[in-house]
Design a protein around this motif. Structure first.
Motif, PDB file in Angstrom:
ATOM      1  N   LEU A 110       0.836  -1.202   0.000  1.00 12.31           N
ATOM      2  CA  LEU A 110       0.000   0.000   0.000  1.00 12.31           C
ATOM      3  C   LEU A 110       0.869   1.249   0.000  1.00 12.31           C
ATOM      4  CD1 LEU A 110      -2.704   1.521   0.326  1.00 12.31           C
ATOM      5  CD2 LEU A 110      -2.433   1.246   2.802  1.00 12.31           C
ATOM      6  N   ASN A 111       1.946   1.230   0.795  1.00 14.41           N
ATOM      7  CA  ASN A 111       2.853   2.380   0.844  1.00 14.41           C
ATOM      8  C   ASN A 111       3.439   2.673  -0.530  1.00 14.41           C
ATOM      9  OD1 ASN A 111       2.360   1.906   3.535  1.00 14.41           O
ATOM     10  ND2 ASN A 111       4.493   1.662   4.134  1.00 14.41           N
ATOM     11  N   GLU A 112       3.844   1.602  -1.214  1.00 18.03           N
ATOM     12  CA  GLU A 112       4.460   1.775  -2.531  1.00 18.03           C
ATOM     13  C   GLU A 112       3.452   2.353  -3.521  1.00 18.03           C
ATOM     14  OE1 GLU A 112       7.738   1.274  -2.787  1.00 18.03           O
ATOM     15  OE2 GLU A 112       7.577   0.802  -0.656  1.00 18.03           O
ATOM     16  N   LYS A 113       2.215   1.888  -3.441  1.00 19.22           N
ATOM     17  CA  LYS A 113       1.180   2.396  -4.336  1.00 19.22           C
ATOM     18  C   LYS A 113       0.956   3.889  -4.110  1.00 19.22           C
ATOM     19  CE  LYS A 113      -3.630   1.540  -5.725  1.00 19.22           C
ATOM     20  NZ  LYS A 113      -4.848   0.717  -5.492  1.00 19.22           N
ATOM     21  N   MET A 114       0.910   4.303  -2.848  1.00 21.52           N
ATOM     22  CA  MET A 114       0.703   5.718  -2.534  1.00 21.52           C
ATOM     23  C   MET A 114       1.884   6.570  -3.019  1.00 21.52           C
ATOM     24  SD  MET A 114      -2.270   5.903  -1.176  1.00 21.52           S
ATOM     25  CE  MET A 114      -2.685   4.581  -2.330  1.00 21.52           C
ATOM     26  N   ALA A 115       3.087   6.055  -2.846  1.00 23.76           N
ATOM     27  CA  ALA A 115       4.273   6.830  -3.227  1.00 23.76           C
ATOM     28  C   ALA A 115       4.369   7.034  -4.732  1.00 23.76           C
ATOM     29  CB  ALA A 115       5.531   6.141  -2.719  1.00 23.76           C
ATOM     30  N   ARG A 116       3.666   6.202  -5.495  1.00 24.45           N
ATOM     31  CA  ARG A 116       3.708   6.319  -6.955  1.00 24.45           C
ATOM     32  C   ARG A 116       2.567   7.159  -7.517  1.00 24.45           C
ATOM     33  NH1 ARG A 116       6.558   2.214  -5.422  1.00 24.45           N
ATOM     34  NH2 ARG A 116       8.136   1.231  -6.738  1.00 24.45           N
ATOM     35  N   LEU A 117       1.749   7.718  -6.651  1.00 29.51           N
ATOM     36  CA  LEU A 117       0.649   8.554  -7.124  1.00 29.51           C
ATOM     37  C   LEU A 117       1.178   9.826  -7.800  1.00 29.51           C
ATOM     38  CD1 LEU A 117      -1.869   8.401  -4.125  1.00 29.51           C
ATOM     39  CD2 LEU A 117      -2.190   7.396  -6.396  1.00 29.51           C
ATOM     40  N   PRO A 118       0.575  10.236  -8.930  1.00 28.60           N
ATOM     41  CA  PRO A 118       0.945  11.527  -9.518  1.00 28.60           C
ATOM     42  C   PRO A 118       0.754  12.644  -8.493  1.00 28.60           C
ATOM     43  CG  PRO A 118      -0.462  10.279 -11.008  1.00 28.60           C
ATOM     44  CD  PRO A 118      -0.479   9.540  -9.694  1.00 28.60           C
ATOM     45  N   GLY A 119       1.662  13.570  -8.478  1.00 33.43           N
ATOM     46  CA  GLY A 119       1.619  14.633  -7.481  1.00 33.43           C
ATOM     47  C   GLY A 119       2.567  14.385  -6.332  1.00 33.43           C
ATOM     48  N   PHE A 120       2.994  13.134  -6.180  1.00 31.36           N
ATOM     49  CA  PHE A 120       4.040  12.793  -5.212  1.00 31.36           C
ATOM     50  C   PHE A 120       5.287  12.288  -5.948  1.00 31.36           C
ATOM     51  CE2 PHE A 120       0.328  11.709  -2.253  1.00 31.36           C
ATOM     52  CZ  PHE A 120       0.344  12.964  -1.665  1.00 31.36           C
ATOM     53  N   SER A 121       5.072  11.420  -6.920  1.00 36.37           N
ATOM     54  CA  SER A 121       6.205  10.769  -7.585  1.00 36.37           C
ATOM     55  C   SER A 121       6.820  11.605  -8.702  1.00 36.37           C
ATOM     56  CB  SER A 121       5.758   9.421  -8.151  1.00 36.37           C
ATOM     57  OG  SER A 121       4.759   9.602  -9.150  1.00 36.37           O
ATOM     58  N   ASP A 122       6.076  12.593  -9.209  1.00 37.10           N
ATOM     59  CA  ASP A 122       6.551  13.305 -10.397  1.00 37.10           C
ATOM     60  C   ASP A 122       6.745  14.797 -10.173  1.00 37.10           C
ATOM     61  OD1 ASP A 122       3.919  13.942 -10.052  1.00 37.10           O
ATOM     62  OD2 ASP A 122       3.270  13.453 -12.088  1.00 37.10           O
ATOM     63  N   ILE A 123       6.843  15.225  -8.921  1.00 37.59           N
ATOM     64  CA  ILE A 123       7.033  16.653  -8.671  1.00 37.59           C
ATOM     65  C   ILE A 123       8.517  16.979  -8.551  1.00 37.59           C
ATOM     66  CG2 ILE A 123       4.791  17.007  -7.605  1.00 37.59           C
ATOM     67  CD1 ILE A 123       6.101  16.771  -4.884  1.00 37.59           C
ATOM     68  N   HIS A 124       8.821  18.245  -8.647  1.00 34.81           N
ATOM     69  CA  HIS A 124      10.206  18.718  -8.600  1.00 34.81           C
ATOM     70  C   HIS A 124      10.316  19.747  -7.475  1.00 34.81           C
ATOM     71  CE1 HIS A 124      13.961  20.705  -9.739  1.00 34.81           C
ATOM     72  NE2 HIS A 124      14.216  19.619 -10.458  1.00 34.81           N
ATOM     73  N   PRO A 125      11.414  19.732  -6.728  1.00 36.38           N
ATOM     74  CA  PRO A 125      11.523  20.655  -5.596  1.00 36.38           C
ATOM     75  C   PRO A 125      11.560  22.136  -5.975  1.00 36.38           C
ATOM     76  CG  PRO A 125      13.567  19.437  -5.930  1.00 36.38           C
ATOM     77  CD  PRO A 125      12.545  18.783  -6.776  1.00 36.38           C
TER      78      PRO A 125
END
Length: 522
Positions: A110-125
């Motif tokens: 479940l953690n891995e699925k959440m971490a791959r959500l757009p908006g978390f996995s594809d943002i830039h600092p």
């Protein structure tokens, strides 16, 4: 006489199975996989590319003149290479990982699925703050959970590992002493022998001489020795609680009182927070700074060189000195305080370029929210129960380092029970590999001779613990029965056999070198 093991297959204790070496180097269905540089493919690529339309002459001196030094692999070749390599490694997804201190626990999918959500996995600092409001809200929510669980008013999320968190805490302590004009006088850090090894290393890295605090026979801090060494030249103490012997510091309130009375700060190594989360708030114990290993307590991945995260919670006295950035919010949304000005005027600076490891934040918060406060309390209860179950089931054959009373999150054994067998802790650990188990932590903590430190974590079931215990008991009985050959040459059945550790230490090969006459680049 044959016996039946836990899965119903006949076994023959005290007998080492002898098999002829294979002709190919493979064992069963495990392939003998060479390094990627030792294979074929130096004259090909894995994909068909069109001929370039220009010759690159406009690049001047930037044109590559020598081979790139990488083999060309097709997709199946690449996939097989890495799968074969993975089969040479033990993994938490394969079986229990009983390492004490450097814990490996299950990472929920479940953690891995959440971490791959757009908006978390594809943002830039460097994205505009207005475009990452959800990520900042998650960081703020994670901060709230960490502060609530620890009873501390402030948290720095940016440290990228436990030792990085230790450095953060000590730098905040240094900044506090500098602000009060006491830094030049307070130059020592006290560290008990039962602390994690990174504690004295971090203090020394931050420029503090380290003074060791003794440990009495019960495996805890010697309060009398601590009191004798505390003075106006001490900047802080660093205490691991529960400590590396797997024991709760029962005098923790007195340790805190003595430390603050001497004008020093109390740094607590929170690596073992999973043993007390939901049951004890470190802030109530007088802790001024504590790092939290998200992998240890909140199930983020551990190992492989990162990414990691080691947030640091801070007391009211140290909160003004927390490093940037800080997440703040008001009616207009979330923002980051990134400079040492205004409310952050006393911040000691930054620990890393940006905000830390977003993927780890998502995984940790997923774990917290899926468990809830009652579930996190059960995490601690199950961690302690599992460790005590192992201790109880093995103590009749192996010698517990601290037999009196329960342990916390890990069970610690010494090598007293191996005396007279000509078998060492290392030999026993290598034989565990033949039985399909990764060895426990060996020879640490240093205060226990021949230490065998076992931490099952809260994520192991009773059935898996029983499988592990069964193997440990068979090996212990074999050692006591004089079956020395089973241990001295182990592991016999692993893809790689036992190394000559003395030679490896004296003549390490730190770099692959292409064979003589080869056209492969080093």
């Amino acid at each position: 006489m044959s016996t039946m093991n836990t899965v119903g297959r006949p076994t023959t204790p005290n007998a080492v199975e002898t098999k002829p070496a294979t002709l190919t180097g493979a064992r069963g269905l495990l392939q003998d996989e060479a390094l990627i540089f030792e294979g074929e493919g130096w004259g090909k690529t894995g994909v068909d590319l069109p001929e370039p339309k220009t010759d690159g002459s406009d690049l001047g001196d930037l044109i590559r003149r020598d081979p790139i030094g990488l083999p060309g692999l097709s997709e199946p070749e690449t996939m097989r290479h890495y799968v074969r390599l993975s089969q040479k490694n033990h993994a938490i997804d394969l079986a229990i990982y009983p390492l004490g201190s450097c814990t490996m626990k299950h990472n929920p999918r479940l953690n891995e699925k959440m971490a791959r959500l757009p908006g978390f996995s594809d943002i830039h600092p460097l994205q505009p703050i207005s475009t990452v409001q959800g990520a900042l809200e998650l960081m703020d929510t994670l901060s709230h959970w960490l502060k609530t669980l620890t009873g501390m008013p402030a948290v720095a999320l940016s440290p990228k590992a436990g030792a990085h968190g230790e450095l953060c805490g000590l730098m905040a302590i240094r900044a506090a002493h500098e602000a009060s004009g006491q830094h030049e006088k307070r130059r020592k850090v006290l560290v008990p022998t039962s602390a994690h090894g990174t504690n004295p290393a971090t203090a020394a890295f931050d420029g503090y001489p380290v003074v060791e605090v003794a440990q009495p026979e019960d495996g805890r801090v010697d309060v009398a020795d601590l009191a004798a060494k505390l003075g106006d030249d001490v900047a802080a103490i660093m205490v691991t609680n529960p400590n590396t012997c797997g024991l709760f510091e029962r005098d923790i309130l007195e340790i805190s009182r003595l430390t603050h009375e001497a004008g020093a700060y109390f740094y607590c190594d929170g690596a073992n927070f999973n043993a007390i989360v939901g049951r004890v708030r470190p802030g109530d114990l007088g802790v001024d700074a504590m790092h939290i290993n998200l992998h240890k307590t909140f199930s983020t991945p551990h190992g492989g060189g990162g990414p990691g995260a080691g947030p640091v919670v801070l007391s009211e006295a140290l909160a003004p000195f927390a490093p940037a950035p800080w997440v703040v919010h008001d009616a207009d949304g979330y923002a980051l305080i990134e400079r040492e000005e205004g409310d952050a005027a006393q911040a000691f600076g930054r620990l890393c370029a940006f905000q830390g490891q977003m993927g780890m934040y998502v995984r940790a918060l997923s774990y917290m929210m899926s468990h809830g406060s009652d579930g996190l309390r059960q995490v601690a209860e199950d961690a302690v129960l599992n460790a005590n179950y192992i201790k109880a089931r093995l103590s009749d054959l192996m010698s517990a380092a601290f037999p009196d009373g329960p342990c916390m999150h890990e069970a610690l054994f010494d090598d007293e029970w191996l005396k007279g067998t000509d078998i060492t802790t290392l030999d026993f650990a290598k034989a565990m590999i033949d039985e399909g188990f990764h060895p426990m932590t060996m020879y640490f903590p240093l205060v226990v001779h021949g230490a065998m430190l076992i931490e099952p974590t809260e994520t192991e079931s009773k059935a898996e613990l029983d499988r592990f215990i069964h193997a440990m008991r068979l090996l212990a009985e074999a050692a006591k029965a004089g079956d020395t050959d089973r241990f001295k040459g182990a592991p016999f059945h692993a893809p790689m056999k036992r190394l000559d550790e003395t030679r490896a230490a004296r003549s390490p090969r730190l770099r692959w070198v292409a064979p003589e006459g080869s056209n492969q680049a080093a």
